[in-house]
Design an enzyme around this catalytic site. Structure first.
Site, PDB file in Angstrom:
ATOM      1  N   MET A  21     -12.399  45.440  55.617  1.00 12.74           N
ATOM      2  CA  MET A  21     -11.906  46.110  54.402  1.00 12.74           C
ATOM      3  C   MET A  21     -11.722  47.605  54.636  1.00 12.74           C
ATOM      4  SD  MET A  21     -13.375  46.187  50.508  1.00 12.74           S
ATOM      5  CE  MET A  21     -15.021  46.744  50.845  1.00 12.74           C
ATOM      6  N   GLY A  23     -11.576  49.240  57.672  1.00 11.79           N
ATOM      7  CA  GLY A  23     -10.619  49.476  58.755  1.00 11.79           C
ATOM      8  C   GLY A  23      -9.180  49.302  58.282  1.00 11.79           C
ATOM      9  N   LEU A 111     -19.489  55.237  60.633  1.00 10.84           N
ATOM     10  CA  LEU A 111     -19.639  54.898  59.226  1.00 10.84           C
ATOM     11  C   LEU A 111     -20.935  54.164  58.975  1.00 10.84           C
ATOM     12  CD1 LEU A 111     -16.052  53.790  58.317  1.00 10.84           C
ATOM     13  CD2 LEU A 111     -17.280  55.812  57.648  1.00 10.84           C
ATOM     14  N   SER A 113     -23.959  53.569  55.519  1.00 10.73           N
ATOM     15  CA  SER A 113     -24.035  52.952  54.205  1.00 10.73           C
ATOM     16  C   SER A 113     -25.135  53.646  53.416  1.00 10.73           C
ATOM     17  CB  SER A 113     -24.386  51.479  54.382  1.00 10.73           C
ATOM     18  OG  SER A 113     -24.948  50.962  53.206  1.00 10.73           O
ATOM     19  N   SER A 114     -25.024  53.601  52.094  1.00 10.43           N
ATOM     20  CA  SER A 114     -26.047  54.255  51.272  1.00 10.43           C
ATOM     21  C   SER A 114     -27.395  53.539  51.360  1.00 10.43           C
ATOM     22  CB  SER A 114     -25.586  54.335  49.815  1.00 10.43           C
ATOM     23  OG  SER A 114     -25.266  53.057  49.329  1.00 10.43           O
ATOM     24  N   CYS A 115     -27.442  52.345  51.967  1.00 12.89           N
ATOM     25  CA  CYS A 115     -28.741  51.658  52.077  1.00 12.89           C
ATOM     26  C   CYS A 115     -29.620  52.258  53.173  1.00 12.89           C
ATOM     27  CB  CYS A 115     -28.563  50.166  52.276  1.00 12.89           C
ATOM     28  SG  CYS A 115     -27.949  49.725  53.886  1.00 12.89           S
ATOM     29  N   TYR A 142     -30.081  46.018  58.522  1.00 11.77           N
ATOM     30  CA  TYR A 142     -28.805  46.730  58.543  1.00 11.77           C
ATOM     31  C   TYR A 142     -29.050  48.244  58.462  1.00 11.77           C
ATOM     32  CZ  TYR A 142     -24.095  47.952  56.783  1.00 11.77           C
ATOM     33  OH  TYR A 142     -22.844  48.482  56.601  1.00 11.77           O
ATOM     34  N   LYS A 146     -27.973  51.281  61.013  1.00 12.67           N
ATOM     35  CA  LYS A 146     -27.088  52.369  60.579  1.00 12.67           C
ATOM     36  C   LYS A 146     -27.756  53.737  60.759  1.00 12.67           C
ATOM     37  CE  LYS A 146     -23.361  50.181  59.591  1.00 12.67           C
ATOM     38  NZ  LYS A 146     -22.129  50.490  60.345  1.00 12.67           N
ATOM     39  N   THR A 170     -20.843  54.888  49.620  1.00 16.19           N
ATOM     40  CA  THR A 170     -21.571  54.125  48.614  1.00 16.19           C
ATOM     41  C   THR A 170     -21.041  52.683  48.611  1.00 16.19           C
ATOM     42  OG1 THR A 170     -22.351  54.298  46.341  1.00 16.19           O
ATOM     43  CG2 THR A 170     -19.984  54.643  46.700  1.00 16.19           C
ATOM     44  N   HIS A 185     -20.329  41.010  48.633  1.00 19.35           N
ATOM     45  CA  HIS A 185     -20.992  41.983  47.768  1.00 19.35           C
ATOM     46  C   HIS A 185     -20.674  41.635  46.304  1.00 19.35           C
ATOM     47  CE1 HIS A 185     -20.811  44.289  51.575  1.00 19.35           C
ATOM     48  NE2 HIS A 185     -21.993  44.698  51.179  1.00 19.35           N
TER      49      HIS A 185
HETATM   50  O1  GFB Z   1     -23.461  44.078  46.257  1.00 17.23           O
HETATM   51  P1  GFB Z   1     -24.773  43.478  46.588  1.00 17.23           P
HETATM   52  O2  GFB Z   1     -24.752  42.162  47.279  1.00 17.23           O
HETATM   53  O3  GFB Z   1     -25.589  44.451  47.496  1.00 17.23           O
HETATM   54  O4  GFB Z   1     -25.617  43.275  45.235  1.00 17.23           O
HETATM   55  P2  GFB Z   1     -26.642  45.667  47.376  1.00 17.23           P
HETATM   56  C1  GFB Z   1     -25.736  44.277  44.268  1.00 17.23           C
HETATM   57  C2  GFB Z   1     -26.472  43.758  43.040  1.00 17.23           C
HETATM   58  O5  GFB Z   1     -25.639  42.786  42.381  1.00 17.23           O
HETATM   59  C3  GFB Z   1     -27.796  43.040  43.322  1.00 17.23           C
HETATM   60  C4  GFB Z   1     -26.387  41.641  42.065  1.00 17.23           C
HETATM   61  O6  GFB Z   1     -28.733  43.377  42.306  1.00 17.23           O
HETATM   62  C5  GFB Z   1     -27.406  41.558  43.208  1.00 17.23           C
HETATM   63  O7  GFB Z   1     -28.480  40.714  42.863  1.00 17.23           O
HETATM   64  N1  GFB Z   1     -25.512  40.476  41.920  1.00 17.23           N
HETATM   65  C6  GFB Z   1     -25.291  39.785  40.771  1.00 17.23           C
HETATM   66  C7  GFB Z   1     -24.811  39.867  42.899  1.00 17.23           C
HETATM   67  N2  GFB Z   1     -24.497  38.735  40.982  1.00 17.23           N
HETATM   68  C8  GFB Z   1     -24.167  38.770  42.305  1.00 17.23           C
HETATM   69  C9  GFB Z   1     -23.364  37.929  43.126  1.00 17.23           C
HETATM   70  O8  GFB Z   1     -22.786  36.930  42.688  1.00 17.23           O
HETATM   71  N3  GFB Z   1     -23.243  38.288  44.443  1.00 17.23           N
HETATM   72  C10 GFB Z   1     -23.872  39.395  44.961  1.00 17.23           C
HETATM   73  N4  GFB Z   1     -23.699  39.693  46.262  1.00 17.23           N
HETATM   74  N5  GFB Z   1     -24.673  40.182  44.204  1.00 17.23           N
HETATM   75  C11 GFB Z   1     -26.030  45.736  49.865  1.00 17.23           C
HETATM   76  C12 GFB Z   1     -26.798  45.755  51.143  1.00 17.23           C
HETATM   77  O9  GFB Z   1     -26.975  45.881  48.883  1.00 17.23           O
HETATM   78  O10 GFB Z   1     -25.133  46.795  49.721  1.00 17.23           O
HETATM   79  C13 GFB Z   1     -25.983  46.120  52.299  1.00 17.23           C
HETATM   80  O11 GFB Z   1     -27.452  44.518  51.284  1.00 17.23           O
HETATM   81  C14 GFB Z   1     -25.029  47.257  52.038  1.00 17.23           C
HETATM   82  O12 GFB Z   1     -26.833  46.453  53.347  1.00 17.23           O
HETATM   83  C15 GFB Z   1     -24.280  47.046  50.754  1.00 17.23           C
HETATM   84  O13 GFB Z   1     -25.718  48.478  51.989  1.00 17.23           O
HETATM   85  C16 GFB Z   1     -23.367  48.181  50.409  1.00 17.23           C
HETATM   86  O14 GFB Z   1     -26.011  46.883  46.778  1.00 17.23           O
HETATM   87  O15 GFB Z   1     -27.919  45.239  46.725  1.00 17.23           O
END
Ligand code: GFB
Length: 319
Positions: A21, A23, A111, A113-115, A142, A146, A170, A185
């Site tokens: 995404m 790139g 690059l 990540s905010s994590c 991860y 990073k 972010t 995500h």
């Molecule tokens: O975007 P996400 O997977 O990553 O989840 P993080 C963000 C929030 O959305 C969490 C909620 O609280 C999830 O529980 N959420 C709700 C969902 N419904 C859903 C769903 O259907 N799918 C997903 N995926 N989430 C990641 C890191 O953290 O962010 C990576 O694991 C990286 O390392 C990335 O930094 C940008 O924001 O929690």
């Protein structure tokens, strides 16, 4: 606005990770620059293999590198594939950064990540918050990789004088996102789930966790613009945050996407799924002081991302 320090004009610019995404957004953005974009596919070079990376770089001779290649995923993928997330990312970044030094790359941008920031860092998170506390467990593998990438850039700058810089975006969304419900995500996942509910006439969509975590979202084309800005106008050992400054709870994100998509049903929460870090807003004032800010509102950005999803990724018959 900060003056230009490094011109892309006439340069060979390698976008590592051009199918991802970020790139692919960089490829779109670099089309407006007077440079030659260089890419290499997975079948030709496995970026986790040092010899393959160094041989290809010695031959391709890029002048500048955007290091956007990474193993990425949402909260569940990060927690499930711990070894893949730490190993692949460490190998890719070490190989490319070392290769860039060996082959005389003039400028490289890594690059992250905010994590990378501690789970309970003060908000908004300033660049100085790095390594001041324990990481969020769901994405520690991860995050450690990073953080190592930032340190690699700093070490090669210190020991060899390389102009290698780091940018920390972010949470991102936009064209080319991963729409797989297990590994994606949240923005892409909710787009798929809400779209499907609308098409099926369903009256409720499942949201993982409590819906209360706060996240900041940036459209990937805004990110690509910021990255070209930093590549040409920033040089320094410190990494730079890239955010939109707009944060929203997951529940409100669901409602925003419902408006964009035209879904008028409800939502229910699966508390057996993790929330992850409670809040993740980065402080982008360093970048703002250089003269850059995001162009898109969340409404415009998500509308664009949804249009891309419908045109390119939604299943046939869904729309
Ligand atoms: O975007 P996400 O997977 O990553 O989840 P993080 C963000 C929030 O959305 C969490 C909620 O609280 C999830 O529980 N959420 C709700 C969902 N419904 C859903 C769903 O259907 N799918 C997903 N995926 N989430 C990641 C890191 O953290 O962010 C990576 O694991 C990286 O390392 C990335 O930094 C940008 O924001 O929690």
């Amino acid at each position: 606005m900060t003056d230009e320090l490094f011109s892309l004009s006439g340069k060979r610019v390698w976008v590592a990770g051009h199918r991802g995404m970020v790139g692919s957004a960089l490829i779109r953005r670099l089309a407006a620059e007077d440079c030659e974009v260089v890419t290499v596919g997975r079948a030709t070079v496995d970026l986790t293999r040092q010899a393959e990376v160094e041989a290809w770089m010695a031959d391709a001779k890029p002048d500048a590198v955007f290091l956007a290649a990474a193993k990425v995923g949402g909260i569940l993928a990060n927690a499930t594939y711990a070894a893949d997330f730490i190993y692949d990312n460490l190998m890719i970044e070490a190989n490319i950064i070392h290769g860039a030094h060996r082959t005389g790359v003039q400028k490289l941008m890594f690059l992250g990540s905010s994590c990378i920031y501690p789970k309970l860092a003060d908000q908004p998170m300033r660049e100085e918050a790095l390594l001041t506390g324990p990481l969020e467990p769901t994405n520690q593998w991860y995050a450690v990789a990073k953080i190592a990438g930032i340190k690699l850039c700093q070490a090669y700058r210190e020991q060899h004088g390389c102009d290698f810089i780091s940018a920390m975006p972010t949470n991102l969304y936009g064209p080319g996102d991963n729409f797989d419900l297990v590994t994606s995500h949240v923005a892409a996942a909710l787009m798929v789930k809400i779209h499907r509910a609308k098409v099926a006439g369903a009256d409720s969509v499942e949201i993982w966790g409590t819906g209360s975590p706060l996240r900041e979202f940036l459209h990937v084309d805004d990110l690509a613009d910021a990255l070209v800005f930093l590549m040409t106008r920033y040089s320094g050992a410190d990494h730079v945050n890239v955010g939109s400054g707009v944060e929203i709870t997951i529940k409100d994100l669901a409602h925003l996407l419902a408006r964009v998509i035209g879904y008028d049903g409800g939502f229910h929460f699966d508390a057996s799924k993790p929330d992850g870090t409670p809040r993740k807003l980065i402080d982008s004032s360093r970048l703002a002081a250089m003269g850059w800010s995001a162009a898109r509102s969340p409404e415009a950005g998500f509308a664009d991302a949804y249009a891309w999803y419908v045109a390119n990724a939604a299943e046939k018959g869904d729309d």
